[in-house]
Design a protein around this motif. Structure first.
Motif, PDB file in Angstrom:
ATOM      1  N   GLN A   1       0.847  -1.184   0.000  1.00  0.00           N
ATOM      2  CA  GLN A   1       0.000   0.000   0.000  1.00  0.00           C
ATOM      3  C   GLN A   1       0.892   1.248   0.000  1.00  0.00           C
ATOM      4  O   GLN A   1       1.756   1.405   0.844  1.00  0.00           O
ATOM      5  CB  GLN A   1      -0.902   0.014   1.250  1.00  0.00           C
ATOM      6  CG  GLN A   1      -1.874   1.167   1.315  1.00  0.00           C
ATOM      7  CD  GLN A   1      -3.049   0.984   0.395  1.00  0.00           C
ATOM      8  OE1 GLN A   1      -3.190  -0.056  -0.255  1.00  0.00           O
ATOM      9  NE2 GLN A   1      -3.885   1.994   0.294  1.00  0.00           N
ATOM     10  N   VAL A   2       0.664   2.119  -0.958  1.00  0.00           N
ATOM     11  CA  VAL A   2       1.424   3.361  -1.056  1.00  0.00           C
ATOM     12  C   VAL A   2       0.579   4.492  -0.489  1.00  0.00           C
ATOM     13  O   VAL A   2      -0.577   4.664  -0.873  1.00  0.00           O
ATOM     14  CB  VAL A   2       1.784   3.661  -2.517  1.00  0.00           C
ATOM     15  CG1 VAL A   2       2.512   5.003  -2.626  1.00  0.00           C
ATOM     16  CG2 VAL A   2       2.655   2.546  -3.093  1.00  0.00           C
ATOM     17  N   GLN A   3       1.158   5.239   0.426  1.00  0.00           N
ATOM     18  CA  GLN A   3       0.456   6.374   1.021  1.00  0.00           C
ATOM     19  C   GLN A   3       1.273   7.640   0.811  1.00  0.00           C
ATOM     20  O   GLN A   3       2.502   7.616   0.908  1.00  0.00           O
ATOM     21  CB  GLN A   3       0.207   6.137   2.512  1.00  0.00           C
ATOM     22  CG  GLN A   3      -0.765   5.002   2.780  1.00  0.00           C
ATOM     23  CD  GLN A   3      -1.088   4.856   4.263  1.00  0.00           C
ATOM     24  OE1 GLN A   3      -0.230   5.045   5.106  1.00  0.00           O
ATOM     25  NE2 GLN A   3      -2.334   4.532   4.550  1.00  0.00           N
ATOM     26  N   LEU A   4       0.566   8.726   0.533  1.00  0.00           N
ATOM     27  CA  LEU A   4       1.193  10.022   0.312  1.00  0.00           C
ATOM     28  C   LEU A   4       0.605  11.013   1.308  1.00  0.00           C
ATOM     29  O   LEU A   4      -0.621  11.089   1.460  1.00  0.00           O
ATOM     30  CB  LEU A   4       0.930  10.533  -1.105  1.00  0.00           C
ATOM     31  CG  LEU A   4       1.586   9.809  -2.279  1.00  0.00           C
ATOM     32  CD1 LEU A   4       0.935   8.455  -2.552  1.00  0.00           C
ATOM     33  CD2 LEU A   4       1.550  10.673  -3.523  1.00  0.00           C
ATOM     34  N   VAL A   5       1.465  11.746   1.979  1.00  0.00           N
ATOM     35  CA  VAL A   5       1.019  12.729   2.961  1.00  0.00           C
ATOM     36  C   VAL A   5       1.674  14.070   2.651  1.00  0.00           C
ATOM     37  O   VAL A   5       2.900  14.203   2.748  1.00  0.00           O
ATOM     38  CB  VAL A   5       1.356  12.287   4.396  1.00  0.00           C
ATOM     39  CG1 VAL A   5       0.877  13.353   5.384  1.00  0.00           C
ATOM     40  CG2 VAL A   5       0.728  10.941   4.717  1.00  0.00           C
ATOM     41  N   GLU A   6       0.832  15.051   2.301  1.00  0.00           N
ATOM     42  CA  GLU A   6       1.326  16.391   2.006  1.00  0.00           C
ATOM     43  C   GLU A   6       1.345  17.243   3.276  1.00  0.00           C
ATOM     44  O   GLU A   6       0.551  17.028   4.192  1.00  0.00           O
ATOM     45  CB  GLU A   6       0.447  17.114   0.970  1.00  0.00           C
ATOM     46  CG  GLU A   6       0.302  16.413  -0.363  1.00  0.00           C
ATOM     47  CD  GLU A   6      -1.001  15.654  -0.472  1.00  0.00           C
ATOM     48  OE1 GLU A   6      -1.495  15.456  -1.598  1.00  0.00           O
ATOM     49  OE2 GLU A   6      -1.535  15.231   0.583  1.00  0.00           O
ATOM     50  N   SER A   7       2.213  18.216   3.280  1.00  0.00           N
ATOM     51  CA  SER A   7       2.262  19.204   4.358  1.00  0.00           C
ATOM     52  C   SER A   7       2.861  20.488   3.813  1.00  0.00           C
ATOM     53  O   SER A   7       3.418  20.504   2.702  1.00  0.00           O
ATOM     54  CB  SER A   7       3.077  18.685   5.543  1.00  0.00           C
ATOM     55  OG  SER A   7       4.419  18.453   5.152  1.00  0.00           O
ATOM     56  N   GLY A   8       2.749  21.541   4.609  1.00  0.00           N
ATOM     57  CA  GLY A   8       3.374  22.813   4.236  1.00  0.00           C
ATOM     58  C   GLY A   8       2.435  23.867   3.714  1.00  0.00           C
ATOM     59  O   GLY A   8       2.852  25.001   3.449  1.00  0.00           O
ATOM     60  N   GLY A   9       1.168  23.526   3.546  1.00  0.00           N
ATOM     61  CA  GLY A   9       0.212  24.524   3.092  1.00  0.00           C
ATOM     62  C   GLY A   9      -0.062  25.560   4.172  1.00  0.00           C
ATOM     63  O   GLY A   9       0.367  25.422   5.314  1.00  0.00           O
ATOM     64  N   GLY A  10      -0.769  26.609   3.781  1.00  0.00           N
ATOM     65  CA  GLY A  10      -1.098  27.647   4.741  1.00  0.00           C
ATOM     66  C   GLY A  10      -1.562  28.906   4.061  1.00  0.00           C
ATOM     67  O   GLY A  10      -1.883  28.907   2.865  1.00  0.00           O
TER      68      GLY A  10
ATOM     69  N   LEU B   1       5.822  23.099  -0.170  1.00  0.00           N
ATOM     70  CA  LEU B   1       5.039  21.913   0.137  1.00  0.00           C
ATOM     71  C   LEU B   1       5.949  20.687   0.138  1.00  0.00           C
ATOM     72  O   LEU B   1       6.880  20.603  -0.655  1.00  0.00           O
ATOM     73  CB  LEU B   1       3.917  21.724  -0.878  1.00  0.00           C
ATOM     74  CG  LEU B   1       2.966  22.895  -1.081  1.00  0.00           C
ATOM     75  CD1 LEU B   1       1.854  22.485  -2.059  1.00  0.00           C
ATOM     76  CD2 LEU B   1       2.377  23.377   0.223  1.00  0.00           C
ATOM     77  N   SER B   2       5.632  19.764   1.020  1.00  0.00           N
ATOM     78  CA  SER B   2       6.341  18.491   1.075  1.00  0.00           C
ATOM     79  C   SER B   2       5.338  17.358   0.916  1.00  0.00           C
ATOM     80  O   SER B   2       4.177  17.481   1.320  1.00  0.00           O
ATOM     81  CB  SER B   2       7.089  18.327   2.405  1.00  0.00           C
ATOM     82  OG  SER B   2       8.036  19.345   2.594  1.00  0.00           O
ATOM     83  N   CYS B   3       5.800  16.275   0.373  1.00  0.00           N
ATOM     84  CA  CYS B   3       4.959  15.081   0.226  1.00  0.00           C
ATOM     85  C   CYS B   3       5.826  13.874   0.544  1.00  0.00           C
ATOM     86  O   CYS B   3       6.789  13.583  -0.174  1.00  0.00           O
ATOM     87  CB  CYS B   3       4.401  14.995  -1.183  1.00  0.00           C
ATOM     88  SG  CYS B   3       3.457  13.490  -1.531  1.00  0.00           S
ATOM     89  N   VAL B   4       5.485  13.199   1.646  1.00  0.00           N
ATOM     90  CA  VAL B   4       6.214  11.999   2.045  1.00  0.00           C
ATOM     91  C   VAL B   4       5.470  10.788   1.522  1.00  0.00           C
ATOM     92  O   VAL B   4       4.245  10.666   1.703  1.00  0.00           O
ATOM     93  CB  VAL B   4       6.357  11.931   3.571  1.00  0.00           C
ATOM     94  CG1 VAL B   4       7.081  10.659   3.969  1.00  0.00           C
ATOM     95  CG2 VAL B   4       7.100  13.152   4.094  1.00  0.00           C
ATOM     96  N   VAL B   5       6.198   9.894   0.898  1.00  0.00           N
ATOM     97  CA  VAL B   5       5.603   8.721   0.262  1.00  0.00           C
ATOM     98  C   VAL B   5       6.074   7.461   0.976  1.00  0.00           C
ATOM     99  O   VAL B   5       7.288   7.261   1.145  1.00  0.00           O
ATOM    100  CB  VAL B   5       5.977   8.651  -1.223  1.00  0.00           C
ATOM    101  CG1 VAL B   5       5.294   7.450  -1.893  1.00  0.00           C
ATOM    102  CG2 VAL B   5       5.599   9.937  -1.930  1.00  0.00           C
ATOM    103  N   SER B   6       5.141   6.624   1.395  1.00  0.00           N
ATOM    104  CA  SER B   6       5.511   5.355   2.003  1.00  0.00           C
ATOM    105  C   SER B   6       5.859   4.359   0.909  1.00  0.00           C
ATOM    106  O   SER B   6       5.434   4.493  -0.228  1.00  0.00           O
ATOM    107  CB  SER B   6       4.367   4.818   2.856  1.00  0.00           C
ATOM    108  OG  SER B   6       3.273   4.474   2.026  1.00  0.00           O
ATOM    109  N   GLY B   7       6.635   3.340   1.256  1.00  0.00           N
ATOM    110  CA  GLY B   7       6.964   2.338   0.268  1.00  0.00           C
ATOM    111  C   GLY B   7       8.446   2.315  -0.051  1.00  0.00           C
ATOM    112  O   GLY B   7       9.099   3.357  -0.052  1.00  0.00           O
ATOM    113  N   ARG B   8       8.945   1.135  -0.314  1.00  0.00           N
ATOM    114  CA  ARG B   8      10.373   0.961  -0.489  1.00  0.00           C
ATOM    115  C   ARG B   8      10.860   1.295  -1.886  1.00  0.00           C
ATOM    116  O   ARG B   8      12.056   1.366  -2.122  1.00  0.00           O
ATOM    117  CB  ARG B   8      10.756  -0.482  -0.152  1.00  0.00           C
ATOM    118  CG  ARG B   8      10.640  -0.782   1.325  1.00  0.00           C
ATOM    119  CD  ARG B   8      10.911  -2.261   1.606  1.00  0.00           C
ATOM    120  NE  ARG B   8       9.823  -3.100   1.116  1.00  0.00           N
ATOM    121  CZ  ARG B   8       9.808  -4.423   1.238  1.00  0.00           C
ATOM    122  NH1 ARG B   8      10.829  -5.044   1.796  1.00  0.00           N
ATOM    123  NH2 ARG B   8       8.793  -5.116   0.795  1.00  0.00           N
ATOM    124  N   THR B   9       9.938   1.496  -2.829  1.00  0.00           N
ATOM    125  CA  THR B   9      10.360   1.739  -4.205  1.00  0.00           C
ATOM    126  C   THR B   9      10.069   3.160  -4.643  1.00  0.00           C
ATOM    127  O   THR B   9       9.899   3.420  -5.830  1.00  0.00           O
ATOM    128  CB  THR B   9       9.666   0.745  -5.148  1.00  0.00           C
ATOM    129  OG1 THR B   9       8.241   0.849  -4.970  1.00  0.00           O
ATOM    130  CG2 THR B   9      10.122  -0.670  -4.870  1.00  0.00           C
TER     131      THR B   9
END
Length: 122
Positions: free
Chosen positions: A1-10, A20-28
């Protein structure tokens, strides 16, 4: 399961900057093409920027070219969108997207984040 979490808005004044940042889960993650999109109230979602797997190729919408820059840090599973000289018309919910293909640019993406609000006041 790939999850993306954005942050940095305002909220920012016209002419200001946000990253803005986007952290992506997953090894690939390092193999994924990444994209940024935005959706303003009452409008369709639109492409903002795209980045290939290595970060060596980028594509930008004409409306943000020269003001926005996207980059990635594969060691941190993170993609960034640096937004400078912001305008009120940049106000939108910004989404990052990922795809297992190495380069997608303005095409369709497989995975999406939940979005982060960017509001630019005049």
């Amino acid at each position: 399961q790939v999850q993306l979490v954005e942050s940095g808005g305002g909220l920012v004044q016209a002419g200001g900057s946000l990253r803005l940042s986007c952290v992506v889960s997953g090894r690939t993650f390092s193999r994924y093409a990444m994209g940024w999109f935005r959706q303003a109230p009452g409008k369709e979602r639109e492409f903002v920027a795209g980045l290939n797997w290595s970060g060596g190729s980028t594509d930008y919408a004409d409306s943000v070219k020269g003001r926005f820059t996207t980059s990635r840090d594969n060691a941190k599973n993170t993609v960034y969108l640096q937004m400078n000289s912001l305008k009120p018309e940049d106000t939108a919910v910004y989404y990052c997207a990922a795809d297992r293909r190495s380069w997608v640019a303005r095409g369709s993406y497989e995975y999406w984040g939940q979005g982060t609000q960017v509001t630019v006041s005049s």
